[in-house]
Every structure is written in C-alpha cells, then in structure tokens.
Design a protein around this motif. Structure first.
Motif, PDB file in Angstrom:
ATOM      1  N   UNK A   4       0.845  -1.195   0.000  1.00  0.00           N
ATOM      2  CA  UNK A   4       0.000   0.000   0.000  1.00  0.00           C
ATOM      3  C   UNK A   4       0.887   1.254   0.000  1.00  0.00           C
ATOM      4  N   UNK A   5       1.467   1.612  -1.120  1.00  0.00           N
ATOM      5  CA  UNK A   5       2.405   2.741  -1.151  1.00  0.00           C
ATOM      6  C   UNK A   5       1.766   4.087  -0.799  1.00  0.00           C
ATOM      7  N   UNK A   6       0.456   4.227  -0.961  1.00  0.00           N
ATOM      8  CA  UNK A   6      -0.207   5.489  -0.632  1.00  0.00           C
ATOM      9  C   UNK A   6      -0.552   5.599   0.858  1.00  0.00           C
ATOM     10  N   UNK A   7      -0.307   4.555   1.625  1.00  0.00           N
ATOM     11  CA  UNK A   7      -0.615   4.542   3.051  1.00  0.00           C
ATOM     12  C   UNK A   7       0.197   5.611   3.770  1.00  0.00           C
ATOM     13  N   UNK A   8      -0.486   6.383   4.611  1.00  0.00           N
ATOM     14  CA  UNK A   8       0.180   7.392   5.447  1.00  0.00           C
ATOM     15  C   UNK A   8       0.126   6.931   6.891  1.00  0.00           C
ATOM     16  N   UNK A   9       1.259   6.914   7.551  1.00  0.00           N
ATOM     17  CA  UNK A   9       1.318   6.588   8.973  1.00  0.00           C
ATOM     18  C   UNK A   9       1.621   7.871   9.732  1.00  0.00           C
ATOM     19  N   UNK A  40       9.048   4.852   8.789  1.00  0.00           N
ATOM     20  CA  UNK A  40       7.696   4.550   8.311  1.00  0.00           C
ATOM     21  C   UNK A  40       6.707   5.695   8.540  1.00  0.00           C
ATOM     22  N   UNK A  41       7.076   6.663   9.369  1.00  0.00           N
ATOM     23  CA  UNK A  41       6.175   7.748   9.741  1.00  0.00           C
ATOM     24  C   UNK A  41       6.135   8.809   8.646  1.00  0.00           C
ATOM     25  N   UNK A  42       4.922   9.109   8.189  1.00  0.00           N
ATOM     26  CA  UNK A  42       4.727  10.120   7.141  1.00  0.00           C
ATOM     27  C   UNK A  42       4.691  11.530   7.716  1.00  0.00           C
ATOM     28  N   UNK A  43       4.054  11.682   8.877  1.00  0.00           N
ATOM     29  CA  UNK A  43       3.943  12.990   9.513  1.00  0.00           C
ATOM     30  C   UNK A  43       3.643  12.798  10.991  1.00  0.00           C
ATOM     31  N   UNK A  44       3.680  13.890  11.728  1.00  0.00           N
ATOM     32  CA  UNK A  44       3.407  13.854  13.164  1.00  0.00           C
ATOM     33  C   UNK A  44       2.338  14.885  13.496  1.00  0.00           C
ATOM     34  N   UNK A  45       1.363  14.477  14.267  1.00  0.00           N
ATOM     35  CA  UNK A  45       0.332  15.383  14.780  1.00  0.00           C
ATOM     36  C   UNK A  45       0.641  15.665  16.243  1.00  0.00           C
ATOM     37  N   UNK A  46       0.637  16.930  16.609  1.00  0.00           N
ATOM     38  CA  UNK A  46       0.849  17.326  17.998  1.00  0.00           C
ATOM     39  C   UNK A  46      -0.513  17.595  18.624  1.00  0.00           C
TER      40      UNK A  46
END
Length: 109
Positions: A4-9, A40-46
């Motif tokens: 799943x290359x479009x998967x965002x973690x 593997x992490x696409x972005x971080x939410x604070x």
C-alpha cells in the motif's frame, strides 16, 4: 508500505511547553522511541492535553468508550487527518487500552 504505497502513517506527540509534563499516559514526548521505526512515519500530529482530554470525554459520552487520554490523543489526531483528507478517505486509529488508570489523572487537574 510495499503493498500500500499510498498509506500514510501518522505519529502522535503530546504538546508540553517547557519542562511541564504532559497528561497523556502511553504517549512519549520524545521523537525517538525504541519500538518506533521512524522511517515509516509520514507525519506527526501534535495534540495538547486539553484536546486529548476533551476527546476522551466525548468518546465516553457519545460512543460509550472508556479510553486513556493517550488513546484519545490518537483519535483526535485521526479526526484531524480525516478532515484534511476529506469524506472519501479511510482513516484508522487504534484504541488499544482502557481508561481506568486515567481516573487518578483527572483529579490532578
């Protein structure tokens, strides 16, 4: 990621100003943890404590779920991502705990 290359973690990090500890058990404030492969992490939410605890209360009141403020922070982050991605997106948050240990934190203010 291969299947799943479009998967965002999306990782969740508590907001704590200065040295003040956060009130989200199970969520580490530091960026590096031994169990996380950060590649593997696409972005971080604070998510700050107030938003996490507000979501915890909402989940209890509206969904009948008793979760910790750490899990509620993850669900808060998932809701933000869902709003960003739009109504056709699929977003998943994992609630892998119970909130019974958080009762002692609630009275600490």
């Amino acid at each position: 990621r291969t299947k799943f290359p479009a998967l965002r973690l999306v990782a969740v990090r508590p907001f704590a100003s200065g040295w003040r500890p956060h009130r989200q058990p199970g969520v580490l404030a530091q960026a590096q943890t031994p169990l996380l492969d950060s590649s593997l992490v696409s972005s971080t939410e604070v998510v700050d404590d107030a938003a996490a605890w507000k979501m915890r209360e909402r989940l209890g009141r509206e969904e009948g779920l008793l979760v910790s403020s750490g899990t509620a922070a993850g669900i808060e982050a998932a809701c933000r991502v869902a709003l960003e991605l739009g109504p056709m997106a699929r977003v998943c948050a994992i609630a892998a705990d119970t909130g019974e240990r958080s009762f002692s934190l609630a009275v600490q203010g």
